[in-house]
Design a protein around this motif. Structure first.
Motif, PDB file in Angstrom:
ATOM      1  N   PRO A 148      -5.754  -6.522   6.772  1.00  0.00           N
ATOM      2  CA  PRO A 148      -5.512  -7.060   8.015  1.00  0.00           C
ATOM      3  C   PRO A 148      -4.606  -8.511   7.909  1.00  0.00           C
ATOM      4  O   PRO A 148      -5.088  -9.206   6.964  1.00  0.00           O
ATOM      5  N   LEU A 149      -3.668  -8.418   8.891  1.00  0.00           N
ATOM      6  CA  LEU A 149      -2.827  -9.857   8.829  1.00  0.00           C
ATOM      7  C   LEU A 149      -3.125 -10.954   9.860  1.00  0.00           C
ATOM      8  O   LEU A 149      -3.582 -10.338  10.820  1.00  0.00           O
ATOM      9  N   LEU A 154       2.913  -8.150  11.382  1.00  0.00           N
ATOM     10  CA  LEU A 154       2.810  -6.559  11.421  1.00  0.00           C
ATOM     11  C   LEU A 154       3.177  -6.114   9.963  1.00  0.00           C
ATOM     12  O   LEU A 154       4.228  -6.179   9.545  1.00  0.00           O
ATOM     13  N   ALA A 155       2.300  -5.037   9.673  1.00  0.00           N
ATOM     14  CA  ALA A 155       2.346  -4.480   8.371  1.00  0.00           C
ATOM     15  C   ALA A 155       2.078  -2.890   8.567  1.00  0.00           C
ATOM     16  O   ALA A 155       0.985  -2.649   9.247  1.00  0.00           O
ATOM     17  N   GLU A 156       2.935  -1.811   8.080  1.00  0.00           N
ATOM     18  CA  GLU A 156       2.580  -0.441   8.494  1.00  0.00           C
ATOM     19  C   GLU A 156       2.976   0.281   7.266  1.00  0.00           C
ATOM     20  O   GLU A 156       3.906  -0.380   6.251  1.00  0.00           O
ATOM     21  N   VAL A 157       2.282   1.124   6.969  1.00  0.00           N
ATOM     22  CA  VAL A 157       2.726   2.141   5.689  1.00  0.00           C
ATOM     23  C   VAL A 157       2.518   3.650   6.365  1.00  0.00           C
ATOM     24  O   VAL A 157       1.783   3.770   7.037  1.00  0.00           O
ATOM     25  N   GLY A 178      -5.380 -15.581  -0.646  1.00  0.00           N
ATOM     26  CA  GLY A 178      -5.296 -16.790   0.202  1.00  0.00           C
ATOM     27  C   GLY A 178      -4.293 -16.612   1.482  1.00  0.00           C
ATOM     28  O   GLY A 178      -4.613 -15.727   2.195  1.00  0.00           O
ATOM     29  N   ASP A 179      -3.115 -17.191   1.400  1.00  0.00           N
ATOM     30  CA  ASP A 179      -2.228 -16.893   2.200  1.00  0.00           C
ATOM     31  C   ASP A 179      -1.095 -15.941   2.057  1.00  0.00           C
ATOM     32  O   ASP A 179       0.065 -15.850   2.558  1.00  0.00           O
ATOM     33  N   LEU A 245       2.309 -15.803   3.952  1.00  0.00           N
ATOM     34  CA  LEU A 245       2.167 -15.742   5.330  1.00  0.00           C
ATOM     35  C   LEU A 245       2.188 -16.873   6.269  1.00  0.00           C
ATOM     36  O   LEU A 245       2.406 -16.902   7.318  1.00  0.00           O
ATOM     37  N   ARG A 246       2.304 -18.158   5.601  1.00  0.00           N
ATOM     38  CA  ARG A 246       2.558 -19.485   6.349  1.00  0.00           C
ATOM     39  C   ARG A 246       3.862 -19.737   6.499  1.00  0.00           C
ATOM     40  O   ARG A 246       4.425 -20.202   7.652  1.00  0.00           O
TER      41      ARG A 246
END
Length: 364
Positions: A148-149, A154-157, A178-179, A245-246
């Motif tokens: 989970p992000l 958004l991330a999909e596979v 971490g981030d 992600l930051r």
């Protein structure tokens, strides 16, 4: 009320049969005794009530024995079934159809014994071997799920195996530290079931390395592990990305894999993120270059296997352009559900296909 009571009774009987099946798989001696008694009951019933109980019922315990019993127990059951079947049928007279039935019963027993002998070499009797394969398939599928992000990402596979098999030579491992999100898309040499066993082994090993070793050491560590396997000419290709992600900054490294492609929402352009590196497993101490980039709001990064872009009639360059063109049509919907759409649209039917989409949404 009667109908609901009848359904409840059917469910109760179904649960009872399922419990008995599990008990039989655990207790092979109990299953052998039950099937042998069933064979005797069918044989005696067919002798007494010839018109009501067909001798062909003897096939049922024999087939069940092939699914539940060990090899030695199945040999005994086959002998009992063929003996009783021959006595029941031939006692009614020597005719060609009756002799043929005995021969068919013997052939079915031989087929069941052959399958049981193969399973006995693995030390996995009955249907437990198939259950183990399903569990391994589920493990591989679970390891491919992205973590989970936070909001704004958004991330999909999506992965599709060649020939419709549930095993694939393509797999994904991912983790967050971490981030930082780390994702590796791996393509094992071969396709479908042929590459599935090696993919199962490597997915556990690469998943253990990811997030434990520094990101720049992931590909060298994976290469050393693959070299220790001594798989002759087998190899693997990998694309590995680490995304902050930051800030959206990311590093891409590849090992003989097609380059990642980035969609720039500000300019509407597509850019390949080349990071040359040799195939894993072929060299002792290879070096892997890195490509730095940044995902701004609305940008997306695509990782994909060669099955998405390469066919015998199309090279990787043209295939990459075709993939970018298909992804262009998903921009308006923010790439939601885009992984499955792209695998169906661009994936080659004769090769394993996989794609990962990492999208920094405009509403982040």
């Amino acid at each position: 009320m009667n109908r609901s009571g009848g359904l409840a009774e059917v469910r109760r009987i179904g649960r009872r049969v399922e419990w008995l099946g599990r008990r039989a798989r655990r207790s092979h001696r109990l299953a052998f005794v039950a099937l042998a008694l069933t064979t005797v009951v069918f044989a005696v019933s067919s002798l007494v009530w010839q018109t009501l109980v067909p001798a062909s019922l003897l096939i049922i315990p024999l087939v069940l024995g092939g699914l539940l019993l060990r090899f030695r127990e199945l040999v005994a059951l086959t002998g009992i079934t063929v003996t009783f079947g021959a006595y029941v049928v031939l006692s009614r007279g020597l005719t060609l159809p009756r002799i043929g039935f005995v021969l068919v019963l013997a052939v079915i027993g031989w087929i069941m014994l052959t399958n049981a002998k193969v399973r006995s070499r693995l030390g996995v009797p009955g249907t437990r071997g198939e259950s183990m394969l399903m569990e391994l398939r589920d493990i591989l599928t679970a390891q491919g799920e992205l973590p989970p992000l936070p909001a704004g990402w958004l991330a999909e596979v999506a992965i599709r195996s060649a020939g419709g098999s549930t095993f694939s030579g393509d797999f994904v491992v991912s983790t967050t530290r971490g981030d930082v999100l780390e994702v590796a898309l791996v393509d094992v040499s071969g396709k479908g079931i042929d590459a599935g066993t090696r993919a199962l082994l490597l997915s556990g090993a690469f998943g253990g390395l990811l997030g434990v070793v520094p990101e720049e050491e992931f590909l060298p560590s994976a290469n050393r592990y693959l070299r220790r396997q001594d798989w002759d000419d087998d190899f693997a290709t990998v694309v590995h990305v680490a995304v902050d992600l930051r800030t959206g900054n990311f590093d891409v490294r590849t090992a003989g894999h097609p380059p990642a492609i980035q969609f720039d929402a500000w300019s509407g352009r597509w850019q390949t993120r080349d990071a040359d590196g040799p195939l894993l497993g072929l060299m002792e101490a290879p070096e892997f270059s890195v490509n730095h980039g940044q995902l701004k709001q609305g940008d997306a990064l695509f990782l994909y296997s060669d099955g998405m872009v390469e066919t015998p009639l199309r090279d990787i360059g043209r295939g990459t352009d075709r993939l970018a063109g298909a992804a262009e049509r998903l921009v308006a919907q923010g790439f939601q559900g885009g992984a499955d759409v792209l695998v169906d649209a661009a994936g080659g039917p004769g090769d394993d296909s996989a794609i990962v989409i990492i999208h920094r949404t405009a509403l982040g």
